[in-house]
Enzyme design. Sequence first.
Site, PDB file in Angstrom:
ATOM      1  N   LYS A 255       0.816  -1.208   0.000  1.00 56.96           N
ATOM      2  CA  LYS A 255       0.000   0.000   0.000  1.00 56.96           C
ATOM      3  C   LYS A 255       0.857   1.269   0.000  1.00 56.96           C
ATOM      4  CE  LYS A 255      -4.067  -2.118   2.245  1.00 56.96           C
ATOM      5  NZ  LYS A 255      -4.950  -2.047   3.445  1.00 56.96           N
TER       6      LYS A 255
ATOM      7  N   TYR B 203     -12.634  -2.301  -3.498  1.00 57.00           N
ATOM      8  CA  TYR B 203     -13.161  -2.231  -2.129  1.00 57.00           C
ATOM      9  C   TYR B 203     -14.688  -2.102  -2.097  1.00 57.00           C
ATOM     10  CZ  TYR B 203      -8.545  -1.974   0.131  1.00 57.00           C
ATOM     11  OH  TYR B 203      -7.291  -2.252   0.624  1.00 57.00           O
TER      12      TYR B 203
ATOM     13  N   ASN C 292      -2.147   0.243   7.291  1.00 57.82           N
ATOM     14  CA  ASN C 292      -1.710  -1.117   7.631  1.00 57.82           C
ATOM     15  C   ASN C 292      -0.889  -1.813   6.541  1.00 57.82           C
ATOM     16  OD1 ASN C 292      -3.796  -1.669   5.893  1.00 57.82           O
ATOM     17  ND2 ASN C 292      -4.982  -2.920   7.326  1.00 57.82           N
TER      18      ASN C 292
ATOM     19  N   HIS D 142      -2.140  -5.407   1.540  1.00 59.35           N
ATOM     20  CA  HIS D 142      -3.405  -6.097   1.285  1.00 59.35           C
ATOM     21  C   HIS D 142      -3.118  -7.496   0.783  1.00 59.35           C
ATOM     22  CE1 HIS D 142      -7.433  -6.959  -0.368  1.00 59.35           C
ATOM     23  NE2 HIS D 142      -6.778  -7.493  -1.386  1.00 59.35           N
TER      24      HIS D 142
ATOM     25  N   GLU E  99     -10.360 -10.313  -7.426  1.00 60.35           N
ATOM     26  CA  GLU E  99      -9.394  -9.209  -7.353  1.00 60.35           C
ATOM     27  C   GLU E  99      -8.278  -9.291  -8.408  1.00 60.35           C
ATOM     28  OE1 GLU E  99      -9.714  -8.343  -2.532  1.00 60.35           O
ATOM     29  OE2 GLU E  99      -7.974  -9.396  -3.304  1.00 60.35           O
TER      30      GLU E  99
HETATM   31  P1  IDP Z   1      -8.117  -6.655   5.415  1.00 56.76           P
HETATM   32  O1  IDP Z   1      -7.283  -5.660   4.632  1.00 56.76           O
HETATM   33  O2  IDP Z   1      -7.355  -7.238   6.567  1.00 56.76           O
HETATM   34  O3  IDP Z   1      -8.763  -7.696   4.531  1.00 56.76           O
HETATM   35  P2  IDP Z   1     -10.745  -5.393   5.602  1.00 56.76           P
HETATM   36  O4  IDP Z   1     -11.696  -5.548   6.733  1.00 56.76           O
HETATM   37  O5  IDP Z   1     -11.076  -6.079   4.301  1.00 56.76           O
HETATM   38  O6  IDP Z   1      -9.293  -5.821   6.109  1.00 56.76           O
HETATM   39  O7  IDP Z   1     -10.599  -3.828   5.343  1.00 56.76           O
HETATM   40  C1  IDP Z   1      -9.957  -3.343   4.179  1.00 56.76           C
HETATM   41  C2  IDP Z   1      -9.053  -2.226   4.560  1.00 56.76           C
HETATM   42  O8  IDP Z   1      -9.826  -1.124   5.001  1.00 56.76           O
HETATM   43  C3  IDP Z   1      -8.082  -2.511   5.720  1.00 56.76           C
HETATM   44  O9  IDP Z   1      -6.923  -3.176   5.322  1.00 56.76           O
HETATM   45  C4  IDP Z   1      -7.784  -1.123   6.201  1.00 56.76           C
HETATM   46  O10 IDP Z   1      -6.824  -0.473   5.351  1.00 56.76           O
HETATM   47  C5  IDP Z   1      -9.121  -0.419   6.015  1.00 56.76           C
HETATM   48  N1  IDP Z   1      -9.928  -0.466   7.239  1.00 56.76           N
HETATM   49  C6  IDP Z   1     -10.660  -1.502   7.696  1.00 56.76           C
HETATM   50  N2  IDP Z   1     -11.284  -1.175   8.849  1.00 56.76           N
HETATM   51  C7  IDP Z   1     -10.947   0.100   9.103  1.00 56.76           C
HETATM   52  C8  IDP Z   1     -11.277   1.019  10.154  1.00 56.76           C
HETATM   53  O11 IDP Z   1     -12.007   0.704  11.084  1.00 56.76           O
HETATM   54  N3  IDP Z   1     -10.707   2.262  10.062  1.00 56.76           N
HETATM   55  C9  IDP Z   1      -9.892   2.644   9.036  1.00 56.76           C
HETATM   56  N4  IDP Z   1      -9.564   1.795   8.039  1.00 56.76           N
HETATM   57  C10 IDP Z   1     -10.077   0.551   8.065  1.00 56.76           C
HETATM   58 MG    MG Z   2     -10.235  -7.577   3.085  1.00 56.50          MG
END
Ligand code: IDP
Ligand code: MG
Length: 150
Positions: A9, A49, A112, A115, A126
């Site tokens: 990312k 997304y 984070n 992905h 994807e």
């Molecule tokens: P993942 O990336 O571990 O699969 P997902 O729940 O699919 O997690 O969420 C996609 C992305 O959205 C996360 O990697 C993160 O960057 C962002 N995200 C998810 N939940 C939050 C939140 O509560 N606050 C801000 N960003 C979030």
């Molecule tokens: Mg996800």
Amino acid sequence: MERTLIIIKPDAVQRGLIGEIIRRFERRGLRIVAMKLMQITPELAERHYAVHRGKPFYPGLIRYITSAPVVVMVLEGTRAIEVVRRTMGATNPAEAAPGTIRADFGLEVGRNLVHGSDSPETAAFEIPLFFTDDEILSYSRATDPWIFES
Ligand code: IDP
Ligand code: MG
């Protein structure tokens, strides 16, 4: 043999962590079958997304993922989807296990670093968003018999 989509990312690219993140997947034995540097458009981000549309974090997520270049890859290997998710760690770096990418380099869920597809169905959705069939290579490595039992 499974395939999974990885996105290094914008925060990871800006912080100079491309090599560090690729290294962790590569040394695990996963085979890189596609890879490129690109900047994700808002249209592509919204498709990728789509499952998160309407959630409170969605606008910020689209801003984040489109804000600067990313590296996208397809990795292949035994149980690649699950292995990559475990190597990445939990979505929120504060809750990720030490030794995972998100725990070792991150603090907040909105930054984070990486992905990875979360299921075979998600990977099948994807991967074609980012790569055409002819951008995904089929090849073997001399080390494959030392990584894959059969
Ligand atoms: P993942 O990336 O571990 O699969 P997902 O729940 O699919 O997690 O969420 C996609 C992305 O959205 C996360 O990697 C993160 O960057 C962002 N995200 C998810 N939940 C939050 C939140 O509560 N606050 C801000 N960003 C979030
Ligand atoms: Mg996800």
